[in-house]
Design an enzyme around this catalytic site. Structure first.
Site, mmCIF file in Angstrom:
data_model
loop_
_atom_site.group_PDB
_atom_site.id
_atom_site.type_symbol
_atom_site.label_atom_id
_atom_site.label_comp_id
_atom_site.label_asym_id
_atom_site.label_seq_id
_atom_site.Cartn_x
_atom_site.Cartn_y
_atom_site.Cartn_z
ATOM 1 N N ARG A 108 0.833 -1.196 0.000
ATOM 2 C CA ARG A 108 0.000 0.000 0.000
ATOM 3 C C ARG A 108 0.875 1.256 0.000
ATOM 4 O O ARG A 108 1.966 1.263 0.584
ATOM 5 C CB ARG A 108 -0.912 0.028 1.229
ATOM 6 C CG ARG A 108 -1.923 1.166 1.174
ATOM 7 C CD ARG A 108 -2.697 1.307 2.465
ATOM 8 N NE ARG A 108 -3.603 2.456 2.397
ATOM 9 C CZ ARG A 108 -4.128 3.053 3.439
ATOM 10 N NH1 ARG A 108 -3.861 2.628 4.659
ATOM 11 N NH2 ARG A 108 -4.929 4.097 3.280
ATOM 12 N N HIS A 109 0.384 2.298 -0.629
ATOM 13 C CA HIS A 109 1.106 3.566 -0.717
ATOM 14 C C HIS A 109 1.302 4.215 0.651
ATOM 15 O O HIS A 109 0.632 3.880 1.636
ATOM 16 C CB HIS A 109 0.351 4.529 -1.628
ATOM 17 C CG HIS A 109 -1.022 4.863 -1.115
ATOM 18 N ND1 HIS A 109 -1.256 5.773 -0.099
ATOM 19 C CD2 HIS A 109 -2.243 4.395 -1.471
ATOM 20 C CE1 HIS A 109 -2.540 5.859 0.147
ATOM 21 N NE2 HIS A 109 -3.175 5.026 -0.672
ATOM 22 N N ARG B 211 -0.071 8.877 -5.515
ATOM 23 C CA ARG B 211 0.365 8.382 -4.213
ATOM 24 C C ARG B 211 0.962 6.988 -4.297
ATOM 25 O O ARG B 211 1.868 6.652 -3.537
ATOM 26 C CB ARG B 211 -0.784 8.430 -3.200
ATOM 27 C CG ARG B 211 -2.027 7.641 -3.576
ATOM 28 C CD ARG B 211 -3.159 8.004 -2.615
ATOM 29 N NE ARG B 211 -4.392 7.260 -2.803
ATOM 30 C CZ ARG B 211 -5.367 7.601 -3.629
ATOM 31 N NH1 ARG B 211 -5.232 8.661 -4.412
ATOM 32 N NH2 ARG B 211 -6.484 6.884 -3.706
ATOM 33 N N GLU C 295 -7.514 2.584 -6.832
ATOM 34 C CA GLU C 295 -8.439 2.391 -5.724
ATOM 35 C C GLU C 295 -9.876 2.379 -6.251
ATOM 36 O O GLU C 295 -10.147 2.780 -7.394
ATOM 37 C CB GLU C 295 -8.240 3.509 -4.684
ATOM 38 C CG GLU C 295 -9.117 3.418 -3.445
ATOM 39 C CD GLU C 295 -8.911 2.135 -2.653
ATOM 40 O OE1 GLU C 295 -9.376 1.080 -3.132
ATOM 41 O OE2 GLU C 295 -8.325 2.203 -1.552
ATOM 42 N N HIS D 241 -3.559 0.311 -3.321
ATOM 43 C CA HIS D 241 -4.287 1.096 -2.331
ATOM 44 C C HIS D 241 -4.948 0.164 -1.323
ATOM 45 O O HIS D 241 -5.030 -1.048 -1.546
ATOM 46 C CB HIS D 241 -5.334 1.957 -3.036
ATOM 47 C CG HIS D 241 -4.773 2.772 -4.154
ATOM 48 N ND1 HIS D 241 -4.347 4.071 -3.994
ATOM 49 C CD2 HIS D 241 -4.526 2.449 -5.455
ATOM 50 C CE1 HIS D 241 -3.885 4.524 -5.154
ATOM 51 N NE2 HIS D 241 -3.980 3.551 -6.053
#
Length: 220
Positions: free
Chosen positions: A19-20, A69, A93, A161
């Site tokens: 995940r970012h 992101r 996302e 995400h």
């Protein structure tokens, strides 16, 4: 030797779903969806620290959501590994329409029934956007396409995400959609590790912030 601890010796491939890092909207509790929000200062530092760990896995390839992101998080690993980042729109996302940019308090006020149904685990089309199964329908094929060029015993890093990662893991583990919620969320810049086995994908690590350790015992 210490250098061998993180060599992947299983016959199948390994997928790290990462995940970012943190954004200002994460900090404010705003539903991001596909809004293109950048990492904040903390998020950039999270990405740098996590990349130093993940580089030790010697990934074969990196694929990332094209939202800033995620792409900026992936770039930190790319700099350490000299690997290109393949940007993949399918890893974005969940699109959440009118929910995007709103806080939980605002969502409860404006969409009370829809928000309550979502919290109960129902397949809600949040803000008129995508359902969780629709997200899995695009994220998992994107991961599988990236895996086509990954040889046995090699590692693919997927940068995505929170919501898209969770439903992808659930789908790849062949869990029914009503059980995807049993997978805890990924913290910013943490990851889950899936290993390819003869009976399908196995969850080796979840919401990790340290390197995967070898499994020693009867369940290897």
């Amino acid at each position: 030797m210490a250098a061998d601890r993180h060599t992947y010796s299983a016959p199948g491939r390994r997928v790290v779903i990462w995940r970012h890092g943190r954004t200002a909207w994460n900090l404010e509790g705003r539903f991001q969806g596909q809004s293109d929000v950048s990492l904040d200062k903390v998020g950039r530092e999270q990405a740098r620290k996590a990349a130093r760990l993940l580089a030790a896995l010697k990934p074969h390839a990196i694929v990332s959501s094209d939202l800033a992101r995620a792409a900026d998080t992936a770039e930190q690993l790319a700099r350490l590994t000299d690997l290109p980042v393949a940007l993949e729109k399918g890893l974005r996302e969940t699109f959440a329409g009118s929910w995007q940019g709103l806080t939980d308090a605002e969502l409860r006020e404006r969409f009370p029934d829809e928000f309550a149904a979502w919290k109960r685990g129902e397949g809600v089309r949040r803000g008129g956007g995508e359902t969780e199964t629709e997200v899995a329908d695009r994220v998992v094929p994107a991961i599988l396409r990236a895996l086509e060029g990954v040889p046995p015993r090699a590692t693919l890093v997927v940068v995505s995400h929170g919501g898209s990662s969770r439903v992808a893991i659930g789908r790849m583990l062949k869990l029914p959609p009503e059980h995807w919620g049993s997978l805890g969320g990924l913290s910013n810049c943490c990851w889950s590790v899936l290993g390819e086995a003869t009976r399908g994908w196995r969850l080796l690590e979840h919401n990790a912030g340290s390197l995967p350790e070898p499994v020693i015992g009867d369940d290897t």
